[in-house]
Design an enzyme around this catalytic site. Sequence first.
Site, PDB file in Angstrom:
ATOM      1  N   GLY A 294      -8.168  -9.435  67.058  1.00 37.27           N
ATOM      2  CA  GLY A 294      -7.352 -10.336  67.872  1.00 37.27           C
ATOM      3  C   GLY A 294      -6.171 -10.859  67.061  1.00 37.27           C
ATOM      4  N   SER A 295      -6.398 -11.085  65.773  1.00 36.14           N
ATOM      5  CA  SER A 295      -5.310 -11.551  64.906  1.00 36.14           C
ATOM      6  C   SER A 295      -4.221 -10.485  64.831  1.00 36.14           C
ATOM      7  CB  SER A 295      -5.839 -11.829  63.491  1.00 36.14           C
ATOM      8  OG  SER A 295      -6.932 -12.711  63.541  1.00 36.14           O
TER       9      SER A 295
ATOM     10  N   ASP B 234     -10.165 -15.924  73.629  1.00 39.06           N
ATOM     11  CA  ASP B 234     -11.401 -16.601  74.071  1.00 39.06           C
ATOM     12  C   ASP B 234     -11.567 -16.518  75.580  1.00 39.06           C
ATOM     13  OD1 ASP B 234     -11.509 -17.504  71.471  1.00 39.06           O
ATOM     14  OD2 ASP B 234     -10.680 -19.476  71.922  1.00 39.06           O
TER      15      ASP B 234
ATOM     16  N   SER C 264      -9.499 -10.522  71.638  1.00 37.11           N
ATOM     17  CA  SER C 264     -10.292 -10.245  70.441  1.00 37.11           C
ATOM     18  C   SER C 264     -11.644  -9.683  70.855  1.00 37.11           C
ATOM     19  CB  SER C 264     -10.519 -11.543  69.660  1.00 37.11           C
ATOM     20  OG  SER C 264     -11.593 -11.375  68.745  1.00 37.11           O
TER      21      SER C 264
ATOM     22  N   HIS D 239     -17.084 -12.895  70.758  1.00 37.26           N
ATOM     23  CA  HIS D 239     -16.248 -12.978  71.965  1.00 37.26           C
ATOM     24  C   HIS D 239     -16.932 -12.352  73.186  1.00 37.26           C
ATOM     25  CE1 HIS D 239     -12.598 -14.747  70.058  1.00 37.26           C
ATOM     26  NE2 HIS D 239     -13.365 -14.481  69.035  1.00 37.26           N
TER      27      HIS D 239
ATOM     28  N   ASN E 190      -0.300  -0.559  59.952  1.00 42.59           N
ATOM     29  CA  ASN E 190      -1.336   0.291  60.543  1.00 42.59           C
ATOM     30  C   ASN E 190      -2.453  -0.631  60.995  1.00 42.59           C
ATOM     31  OD1 ASN E 190      -3.361   1.938  61.299  1.00 42.59           O
ATOM     32  ND2 ASN E 190      -3.563   3.026  59.358  1.00 42.59           N
TER      33      ASN E 190
HETATM   34  C1  LIG Z   1      -7.836 -18.233  70.195  1.00 45.44           C
HETATM   35  C2  LIG Z   1      -8.059 -17.170  69.166  1.00 45.44           C
HETATM   36  N1  LIG Z   1      -7.029 -16.409  68.769  1.00 45.44           N
HETATM   37  C3  LIG Z   1      -7.184 -15.434  67.856  1.00 45.44           C
HETATM   38  C4  LIG Z   1      -8.405 -15.160  67.287  1.00 45.44           C
HETATM   39  C5  LIG Z   1      -8.528 -14.069  66.264  1.00 45.44           C
HETATM   40  O1  LIG Z   1      -9.334 -12.983  66.688  1.00 45.44           O
HETATM   41  P1  LIG Z   1      -9.990 -12.005  65.617  1.00 45.44           P
HETATM   42  O2  LIG Z   1     -11.149 -12.709  64.996  1.00 45.44           O
HETATM   43  O3  LIG Z   1     -10.440 -10.813  66.416  1.00 45.44           O
HETATM   44  O4  LIG Z   1      -8.959 -11.657  64.623  1.00 45.44           O
HETATM   45  C6  LIG Z   1      -9.510 -15.922  67.660  1.00 45.44           C
HETATM   46  C7  LIG Z   1     -10.802 -15.626  67.022  1.00 45.44           C
HETATM   47  O5  LIG Z   1     -11.834 -16.109  67.266  1.00 45.44           O
HETATM   48  C8  LIG Z   1      -9.341 -16.951  68.624  1.00 45.44           C
HETATM   49  O6  LIG Z   1     -10.368 -17.714  69.004  1.00 45.44           O
END
Ligand SMILES: Cc1ncc(COP(=O)(O)O)c(C=O)c1O
Length: 413
Positions: A60-61, A160, A181, A186, A260
Amino acid sequence: MHPKMKLRRYAGAVYDREELDSMTSAMQDGWWSGGERTELFEHDFAGFLGVKHAISCNSGSSANLLAMSALEMELGAEVITPAATFPTTINPAIVTGLSPVFVDVELDTYNIDPIMLEKAVTGRTGAVMVPHMLGNPCDMDRIRNICSRHGLRLVEDCCDALGSKYKDRPVATFGDMATFSFYPAHHMTTGEGGMVVTDDGELAERLRGYRDWGRLCNCEPCQEVARQKEGYLCPKRLNFKLPDGTPYDRRYAYGYIGFNLKMTELQAAMGLAQLKKLSGFVEARKRNFDTLRRCVENVTHFLLPHTYPSADPCWFAFPLTVKDGAPFYREQATRYLESRGVQTRPMFAGNLLRHPAYQNKGFRVVGKLTNSDKVMKDTFFIGVYPGLATEDMEFIGEAICDIDNGRAGLPGK
Ligand SMILES: Cc1ncc(COP(=O)(O)O)c(C=O)c1O
């Protein structure tokens, strides 16, 4: 917590043989980077939401990093976001040379305060990045209205909020792009994984370009054909010239300062199996949330979550805030719950600006961050994920009521 006590987790992956078989078959195919399964997963995920394009990635990041990169805004353009959020909602804006602007959240929805959002708009504002906190949809009517009046791009962080709706439309369909994510906590998981969705074909091409090393050769049909027909040469590939006129294979031409961030076939194999279960997961989360809500309806020392009338959330978790004047501290309440096997978590970062990484960076803040500070001090959340049954939610509800009415015997303030 006694070792034999049942643990009621805040989240967890729910899977069976189907996911394991799907991943085994992906492993046996011998092509473990992105491939047929990632394409199918993107296609089916887009279908679930009713959007035109879905671009898979490895978290998600990363999805947020791709979205911020694909905006291709001027360096220093401002991106407005709430102070109480997950760090990587906004870190991608910072590392891509944009300037975050922080405003407060509302206390009972935990979402960005639209009044403060509008106050924060200046001539330098380029975009708004809004997380639907814990799956609770933001006030999309007002946010969209602000964005269209000021000509701002809108990105929804739906990490979320898979399955949440606003006015009967899935969240993720209100902005220019939205991100998801698939971390195990999740709504569905691929281990690690993420997705960006958009209806804009140009943004979709850019997203694929930034994801795939910055490669210019990123149009959807070309990727598919190249894989399906070994030896096939897309006419665009060999007729391409670099800006100085040098002929060059377009597949090795770089149009973006890229990364990547690709999803693997194994992750997509798991995602495809999870997608089949997603509607059931959504129902279970809603049912668990409603059960707990009924159980704690009459508590007096906790603030219960609020939802906009047009919103239909598929909750990530159940947030509770200890009210000012309650006879106990949040840490006493969470320690008691943990001692009874009920996992709790703080509301992510609380006020992000109070963390070491965000000190002395000169980030612009508009208004006071009173609610973000309150969230940091007094909010926590509890699980509603599909691994919990109705009896678990009733058990958790009873434990919360015990704290509220004094039966838990907390030492107090
Ligand atoms: C609102 C929100 N954005 C971004 C992320 C990041 O997701 P990831 O852990 O898959 O990188 C999270 C992760 O829990 C999140 O709650």
